[in-house]
Design a protein around this motif. Structure first.
Motif, PDB file in Angstrom:
ATOM      1  N   LYS A   1       0.835  -1.206   0.000  1.00 45.19           N
ATOM      2  CA  LYS A   1       0.000   0.000   0.000  1.00 45.19           C
ATOM      3  C   LYS A   1       0.870   1.257   0.000  1.00 45.19           C
ATOM      4  CE  LYS A   1      -4.015  -2.010   2.307  1.00 45.19           C
ATOM      5  NZ  LYS A   1      -4.807  -2.027   3.554  1.00 45.19           N
ATOM      6  N   LEU A   2       1.915   1.254   0.827  1.00 40.84           N
ATOM      7  CA  LEU A   2       2.818   2.409   0.887  1.00 40.84           C
ATOM      8  C   LEU A   2       3.575   2.593  -0.426  1.00 40.84           C
ATOM      9  CD1 LEU A   2       4.269   2.022   4.475  1.00 40.84           C
ATOM     10  CD2 LEU A   2       2.778   3.851   3.656  1.00 40.84           C
ATOM     11  N   ILE A   3       4.021   1.492  -1.012  1.00 42.61           N
ATOM     12  CA  ILE A   3       4.741   1.549  -2.285  1.00 42.61           C
ATOM     13  C   ILE A   3       3.829   2.086  -3.374  1.00 42.61           C
ATOM     14  CG2 ILE A   3       5.726   0.103  -4.119  1.00 42.61           C
ATOM     15  CD1 ILE A   3       6.864  -1.665  -1.772  1.00 42.61           C
ATOM     16  N   LYS A   4       2.605   1.568  -3.445  1.00 44.26           N
ATOM     17  CA  LYS A   4       1.639   2.018  -4.448  1.00 44.26           C
ATOM     18  C   LYS A   4       1.365   3.514  -4.301  1.00 44.26           C
ATOM     19  CE  LYS A   4      -2.980   1.210  -6.202  1.00 44.26           C
ATOM     20  NZ  LYS A   4      -4.265   0.556  -6.019  1.00 44.26           N
ATOM     21  N   LYS A   5       1.159   3.967  -3.081  1.00 44.07           N
ATOM     22  CA  LYS A   5       0.891   5.385  -2.827  1.00 44.07           C
ATOM     23  C   LYS A   5       2.080   6.250  -3.248  1.00 44.07           C
ATOM     24  CE  LYS A   5      -0.577   8.513   0.837  1.00 44.07           C
ATOM     25  NZ  LYS A   5      -0.934   8.626   2.257  1.00 44.07           N
ATOM     26  N   GLY A   6       3.278   5.796  -2.916  1.00 45.70           N
ATOM     27  CA  GLY A   6       4.476   6.554  -3.280  1.00 45.70           C
ATOM     28  C   GLY A   6       4.664   6.647  -4.784  1.00 45.70           C
ATOM     29  N   ILE A   7       4.422   5.546  -5.484  1.00 47.24           N
ATOM     30  CA  ILE A   7       4.574   5.533  -6.940  1.00 47.24           C
ATOM     31  C   ILE A   7       3.510   6.397  -7.603  1.00 47.24           C
ATOM     32  CG2 ILE A   7       4.387   4.045  -8.987  1.00 47.24           C
ATOM     33  CD1 ILE A   7       5.900   1.900  -7.361  1.00 47.24           C
ATOM     34  N   GLU A   8       2.277   6.308  -7.112  1.00 46.94           N
ATOM     35  CA  GLU A   8       1.181   7.097  -7.690  1.00 46.94           C
ATOM     36  C   GLU A   8       1.371   8.596  -7.472  1.00 46.94           C
ATOM     37  OE1 GLU A   8      -2.273   5.383  -5.891  1.00 46.94           O
ATOM     38  OE2 GLU A   8      -2.378   3.760  -7.360  1.00 46.94           O
ATOM     39  N   ASN A   9       2.042   8.979  -6.395  1.00 43.84           N
ATOM     40  CA  ASN A   9       2.251  10.399  -6.080  1.00 43.84           C
ATOM     41  C   ASN A   9       3.540  10.958  -6.662  1.00 43.84           C
ATOM     42  OD1 ASN A   9      -0.145  10.760  -4.597  1.00 43.84           O
ATOM     43  ND2 ASN A   9       0.783   9.872  -2.789  1.00 43.84           N
ATOM     44  N   SER A  10       4.202  10.190  -7.486  1.00 45.27           N
ATOM     45  CA  SER A  10       5.471  10.628  -8.066  1.00 45.27           C
ATOM     46  C   SER A  10       5.375  10.668  -9.587  1.00 45.27           C
ATOM     47  CB  SER A  10       6.579   9.660  -7.649  1.00 45.27           C
ATOM     48  OG  SER A  10       7.793  10.015  -8.246  1.00 45.27           O
ATOM     49  N   THR A  11       5.964  11.699 -10.181  1.00 47.68           N
ATOM     50  CA  THR A  11       5.983  11.778 -11.645  1.00 47.68           C
ATOM     51  C   THR A  11       7.074  10.891 -12.234  1.00 47.68           C
ATOM     52  OG1 THR A  11       7.385  13.727 -11.523  1.00 47.68           O
ATOM     53  CG2 THR A  11       5.025  14.095 -11.718  1.00 47.68           C
ATOM     54  N   LYS A  12       8.161  10.701 -11.511  1.00 49.69           N
ATOM     55  CA  LYS A  12       9.237   9.826 -11.964  1.00 49.69           C
ATOM     56  C   LYS A  12       9.817   9.089 -10.752  1.00 49.69           C
ATOM     57  CE  LYS A  12      13.351   9.482 -14.674  1.00 49.69           C
ATOM     58  NZ  LYS A  12      14.400  10.088 -15.422  1.00 49.69           N
ATOM     59  N   PRO A  13       9.170   7.991 -10.365  1.00 52.49           N
ATOM     60  CA  PRO A  13       9.632   7.294  -9.156  1.00 52.49           C
ATOM     61  C   PRO A  13      11.000   6.645  -9.361  1.00 52.49           C
ATOM     62  CG  PRO A  13       7.906   6.042 -10.235  1.00 52.49           C
ATOM     63  CD  PRO A  13       8.029   7.344 -10.968  1.00 52.49           C
TER      64      PRO A  13
END
Length: 67
Positions: free
Chosen positions: A11-23
């Motif tokens: 869940k944390l990984i998904k949230k971080g990736i979704e909130n980043s333009t270039k993870p």
């Protein structure tokens, strides 16, 4: 309990990736970072990995080249 930790991590990984333009993921290629990297790549296989090569643990650098 272990499954719950993995689910929360996803869940944390998904949230971080979704909130980043270039993870990008930073990985030291220690045991904890390898587990984190595995979880991240299961969610997004083409994420860029940043590795800071340190002169003190050459075996870790050799391992990072294999992974």
């Amino acid at each position: 309990m272990e499954d719950n930790k993995i689910l929360n991590s996803f869940k944390l990984i998904k949230k971080g990736i979704e909130n980043s333009t270039k993870p990008i993921a930073f990985c030291s290629f220690g045991k904890d970072s390898i587990v984190m990297l595995d979880l991240i790549r299961k969610h997004k296989a083409d994420i860029e990995i940043m590795f800071c090569r340190e002169p003190y643990f050459q075996s870790k650098f050799l391992h990072s080249q294999k992974v």
